[in-house]
Design a protein around this motif. Structure first.
Motif, short mmCIF file in Angstrom:
data_model
loop_
_atom_site.label_atom_id
_atom_site.label_comp_id
_atom_site.label_asym_id
_atom_site.label_seq_id
_atom_site.Cartn_x
_atom_site.Cartn_y
_atom_site.Cartn_z
N LYS A 154 -1.53 7.16 -5.89
CA LYS A 154 -2.11 7.51 -4.59
C LYS A 154 -1.27 8.57 -3.88
N THR A 155 0.06 8.46 -3.98
CA THR A 155 0.93 9.38 -3.25
C THR A 155 0.85 10.79 -3.81
N CYS B 143 -6.89 8.86 -0.81
CA CYS B 143 -6.19 7.56 -0.66
C CYS B 143 -7.19 6.41 -0.58
N SER C 267 1.49 -2.54 -8.78
CA SER C 267 1.34 -2.06 -7.40
C SER C 267 2.05 -0.73 -7.22
N CYS C 268 3.26 -0.60 -7.76
CA CYS C 268 3.99 0.67 -7.65
C CYS C 268 3.28 1.78 -8.42
N ILE D 68 0.50 2.89 -6.13
CA ILE D 68 1.05 3.63 -5.00
C ILE D 68 1.50 5.02 -5.45
N THR E 109 12.00 2.37 -5.64
CA THR E 109 10.99 3.11 -4.90
C THR E 109 11.57 4.38 -4.28
N GLU F 1 -7.68 3.25 -3.17
CA GLU F 1 -7.57 1.87 -2.69
C GLU F 1 -8.82 1.06 -3.01
N ALA G 30 0.82 -1.21 0.00
CA ALA G 30 0.00 0.00 0.00
C ALA G 30 0.85 1.26 0.00
N THR G 31 2.12 1.13 0.34
CA THR G 31 3.06 2.27 0.33
C THR G 31 4.36 1.82 -0.31
N CYS H 145 -2.65 7.21 3.45
CA CYS H 145 -3.59 6.07 3.41
C CYS H 145 -4.83 6.29 4.28
N GLU I 16 5.60 9.42 1.59
CA GLU I 16 4.64 8.33 1.50
C GLU I 16 3.22 8.88 1.59
#
Length: 585
Positions: free
Chosen positions: A61-62, A81, A54-55, A58, A26, A85, A14-15, A76, A73
């Protein structure tokens, strides 16, 4: 009772901090976000299951997080966020190009680009398996990818970077994801086991990680499978039983048999492996991997290349000390030859048994004259021990190949020797037969005449397959390939219009007018080059394909505009359509 969720989804990162095995990558992405140096397009490349998608999520989202942390980060916790998700955010659009690869799908994306973000800073478009897009879809996407609105970021993910058009690659920042190491996968599975109350044995987790072959998603799927079958107690025995993996103890025992020259013991171990239902080629490749690991463990400088636990690495290091380093090179050659011959062998069991016999005889070769059966097999006695039947030893500074000199033989009295006597058996190795003479220096034994003949034949073949090529003969072969492969419409059309030019004695350049034609050449290049090199008897022939910037590329018009141009060029066609009252659907 909560519905069961597979580990690959439940523990999806998730991060950036929770991404397994991609720390350097990352960190780069986090630094770009914190310094607000974001590119308009990214390309995430790498094998399956290593965290590309996934990255991408993330990252999306970031950059849209309302309360990012100090280390770059996502929190969440904010509304943006949580919406990303849940997959309900309008600011993140995902497209699976494996099943949505047409021009219409890309045009739908280009239409959505015009809509600004809602409640966030950016709209992120994630296109997974981008290499599956059709050439027409790639072309429709180029302009939007090069000049998107400031609030739009594209993230393209692919497992086959070489299939993406160069014009796409040049517009993206490329990030190469690496395979997840066995240590990282074992550590992650131990963490999940603690969270889920599953007992884990590091040796069993290592078996799962090896089976996953660098893919974290595959490792977690296998982890769930073994955990279910073993009732939440993952041991080494349960892992190899459920995954049909051969216990590496067999390989350690086999190498011990090779070291002592125990042919019978090696054959009996192979029988046990077959009785357990393992494929012979799988066994052969596993043995080759084991020998490779022993060779790596033999030198402390390369021991870090072992992808095993510390306990198993210790066993490799201990066994590696019991064999000379040259043995590994010879054994790997035997195993590689066996792998190549396996697919064409009629009796595959016999072939594997013959490989095991040869491995057992590397340190204890057959005694004369029975070693002559294998005289063309360049292994022999690698210990460097001098053979009693050889001629004078070769000085250490001499080369491996020996040029024997004729030895004067004193007249012998007429005394015929029966053919069955020991002297008759040794005669092929006597000094009267210099062709059988061999070196006694450490390393492989080589037959002098055979080596010279093979080297002469190789040089002759090189001369025969490097015939001078001019543009006229090249064009004849060029046209011949088109005639023989007319079913490859795009390629043959590109070849007809490419106008090849000779840029060197063995170099040629073909200029095309469209990226799709370059791709057609790339796909057919191995077959095309084999044909040209064979036809022109030159194995050093090279061909380069480039796009001609001066050539006008014809655009594909919509049906209505195409018909309109046809009517303008042919008024009679327009009269006919009006009489028929016809319209283009």
């Amino acid at each position: 009772m909560d519905k069961y969720i597979v580990s690959a989804r439940k523990y999806r990162p998730a991060t950036f901090r929770s991404v397994v095995g991609q720390k350097a990558l990352t960190s780069t992405l986090k630094n770009a976000i914190m310094s607000d140096r974001l590119a308009q397009a990214y390309l995430f490349c790498g094998p399956r299951g290593v965290g590309k998608t996934s990255c991408a999520r993330i990252f999306a989202k970031t950059i849209n997080c309302l309360n990012p942390t100090a280390d770059g980060e996502a929190c969440c916790e904010c509304e943006n966020c949580k919406a990303i998700e849940r997959g309900t955010s309008m600011n993140v659009v995902e497209l699976d190009a494996a099943s949505n690869n047409s021009v219409d799908d890309i045009r739908d994306i280009t239409d959505q680009v015009q809509t600004p973000p809602q409640g966030g800073r950016y709209r992120v478009f994630i296109i997974d398996e981008v290499h599956m897009l059709s050439p027409q879809a790639f072309n429709a996407f180029l302009k939007t990818l090069e000049e998107p609105p400031k609030y739009v970021i594209f993230i393209l993910a692919t497992t086959e970077k070489h299939k993406v058009l160069p014009t796409i690659l040049s517009r993206c920042q490329t990030y190469d994801f690496r395979r997840i190491t066995i240590e990282d996968m074992v550590e992650q599975m131990q963490y999940i086991g603690q969270k889920e109350g599953i007992k884990t044995d590091p040796r069993g987790l290592e078996v799962i990680a090896r089976k996953a072959d660098g893919a974290m998603r595959d490792a977690l799927s296998i982890f769930d499978q073994v955990a279910a079958s073993s009732r939440g107690d993952i041991t080494y025995e349960s892992a190899i039983e459920n995954l049909n993996v051969l216990d590496y103890d067999y390989y350690f025992r086999l190498v011990d048999s090779f070291r002592t020259g125990d042919i019978s013991g090696a054959l009996l171990l192979y029988r046990d492996v077959r009785a357990k239902g393992f494929d012979s080629l799988f066994f052969l490749n596993g043995l080759a991997d084991h020998v490779r690991n022993l060779m790596v463990a033999a030198d402390p400088r390369t021991a870090e290349l072992l992808e095993t636990s510390k306990d198993v690495a210790g066993r490799y290091t201990q066994q590696a000390k019991s064999l000379p380093l040259q043995w590994y090179y010879a054994a790997m050659k035997v195993l590689n030859d066996g792998d190549v011959q396996y697919r064409t062998a009629t009796n595959k069991q016999f072939l594997v048994e013959l490989v095991l016999i040869r491995l057992s005889q590397l340190l204890k070769p057959a005694t004369p004259p029975f070693d002559l059966v294998d005289c063309d097999f360049p292994l022999g006695d690698i210990t460097g021990a001098a053979r009693t039947q050889t001629v004078q030893p070769v000085p250490p500074q001499s080369t491996t190949v020996v040029h024997p000199q004729p030895t004067p033989v004193a007249p012998q009295p007429h005394n015929p020797i029966p053919s069955s006597s020991p002297s008759a058996l040794r005669s092929p190795l006597s000094t009267q037969s210099p062709r059988r003479r061999r070196t006694t220096a450490p390393g492989f034994r080589l037959n002098d005449d055979s080596v010279q003949q093979k080297m002469a034949l190789y040089e002759e073949q090189r001369k025969e397959h490097r015939t001078a090529v001019d543009l006229e003969s090249f064009m004849q072969a060029w046209v011949a390939y088109q005639e023989a492969n007319q079913q490859q419409h795009i390629l043959t059309s590109a070849m007809r219009n490419s106008n090849p030019q000779q840029t060197g004695p063995e170099q040629f350049l073909a200029m095309v007018g469209h990226p799709a034609e370059v791709q057609a050449f790339e796909l057919a290049m191995p077959q095309l080059m084999d044909f040209l090199r064979s036809r022109l008897s030159n194995d050093f022939l090279m061909l380069r394909v480039e796009i001609d910037p001066t050539r006008e590329v014809s655009k594909q018009l919509p049906p209505q505009e195409f018909l309109k141009e046809c009517v303008e060029m042919n008024p009679d066609l327009g009269d006919l359509l009006r009489k028929l009252d016809a319209e283009l659907a």
